[in-house]
Design an enzyme around this catalytic site. Structure first.
Site, mmCIF file in Angstrom:
data_model
loop_
_atom_site.group_PDB
_atom_site.id
_atom_site.type_symbol
_atom_site.label_atom_id
_atom_site.label_comp_id
_atom_site.label_asym_id
_atom_site.label_seq_id
_atom_site.Cartn_x
_atom_site.Cartn_y
_atom_site.Cartn_z
ATOM 1 N N GLY A 11 0.838 -1.197 0.000
ATOM 2 C CA GLY A 11 0.000 0.000 0.000
ATOM 3 C C GLY A 11 0.867 1.238 0.000
ATOM 4 O O GLY A 11 1.989 1.236 -0.489
ATOM 5 N N CYS A 12 0.361 2.287 0.583
ATOM 6 C CA CYS A 12 1.054 3.572 0.641
ATOM 7 C C CYS A 12 2.424 3.412 1.292
ATOM 8 O O CYS A 12 2.537 2.878 2.391
ATOM 9 C CB CYS A 12 0.205 4.554 1.447
ATOM 10 S SG CYS A 12 1.056 6.061 1.885
ATOM 11 N N PHE A 13 3.470 3.879 0.613
ATOM 12 C CA PHE A 13 4.811 3.695 1.172
ATOM 13 C C PHE A 13 5.041 4.514 2.438
ATOM 14 O O PHE A 13 5.870 4.163 3.257
ATOM 15 C CB PHE A 13 5.923 3.880 0.155
ATOM 16 C CG PHE A 13 5.921 5.120 -0.707
ATOM 17 C CD1 PHE A 13 5.440 6.348 -0.305
ATOM 18 C CD2 PHE A 13 6.451 5.031 -1.985
ATOM 19 C CE1 PHE A 13 5.474 7.455 -1.123
ATOM 20 C CE2 PHE A 13 6.498 6.141 -2.824
ATOM 21 C CZ PHE A 13 6.012 7.359 -2.386
ATOM 22 N N CYS A 15 3.081 4.621 4.867
ATOM 23 C CA CYS A 15 2.563 3.780 5.947
ATOM 24 C C CYS A 15 3.480 2.594 6.240
ATOM 25 O O CYS A 15 3.685 2.243 7.404
ATOM 26 C CB CYS A 15 1.159 3.300 5.602
ATOM 27 S SG CYS A 15 0.009 4.667 5.294
#
Length: 178
Positions: A11-13, A15
């Site tokens: 997912g979002c890097f 995070c």
């Protein structure tokens, strides 16, 4: 001290970076892009979903302090590997769950980690194991994002603290001293 690297997309890097930078034995976490068809992609291009890249992190670690298998178990515990091409509200192939092993040994460990962690999830793990590809570091403002701008970003404030809570609950012995 020998150093190894692991490339993970969950997912979002921003995070995933926040989770892995707090681990004992990890000396660096770099956000970037991997697995696509465009040379030197930008954040805007990757977010558009047309480059084929995943937002990912490259973790530099000391295998004598934390094993690749441990990193993979933490990876599976701190994102949802059952969501295809998404993590929560982030939708698109750029947010896929993927592992990019650097050779046959890491690939075998990645396959074993999927099997080992499946029992923790009610749905099948859809994490892909993809061939190593060119790594493109994300723009400077994405690096160590949670430690700066992320603390004021409503998205990060909603997503990252629950991940860090899972990390503290399941892997407290793996955390760097505060």
């Amino acid at each position: 001290m020998s150093q190894s690297q692991a490339i993970l997309a969950g997912g979002c890097f921003w995070c995933t970076e926040a989770v892995f930078q707090s681990l004992n034995g990890v000396s660096g976490v770099e956000s970037g892009y991997i697995g696509g068809t465009v040379t030197n992609p930008t954040y805007r291009q990757v977010c558009g979903g047309d480059t084929g890249h995943a937002e990912a992190i490259r973790v530099t670690f000391d295998p004598e302090q934390i094993s690749y298998a441990d990193l993979l178990d933490i990876f599976f515990a701190t994102h949802d590997p059952t969501q295809l091409n998404r993590q929560g509200n982030d939708v698109g192939t750029q947010y896929r769950s993927a592992i990019f092993p650097d050779g046959p040994e890491q690939e075998a460990e990645a396959r074993a980690a999927i099997v080992r962690n499946q029992s923790d999830w009610p749905l099948p793990i859809v994490t892909t194991i993809e061939p190593m590809a060119t790594w493109y570091p994300a723009e400077d403002y994405h690096q160590e994002y949670w430690n700066g701008e992320g603390q004021r970003n409503p998205y990060c404030l909603a997503v990252i603290p629950p991940k860090l809570a899972k990390l503290r609950k399941g892997y407290a012995e793996r955390l760097k001293a505060s």
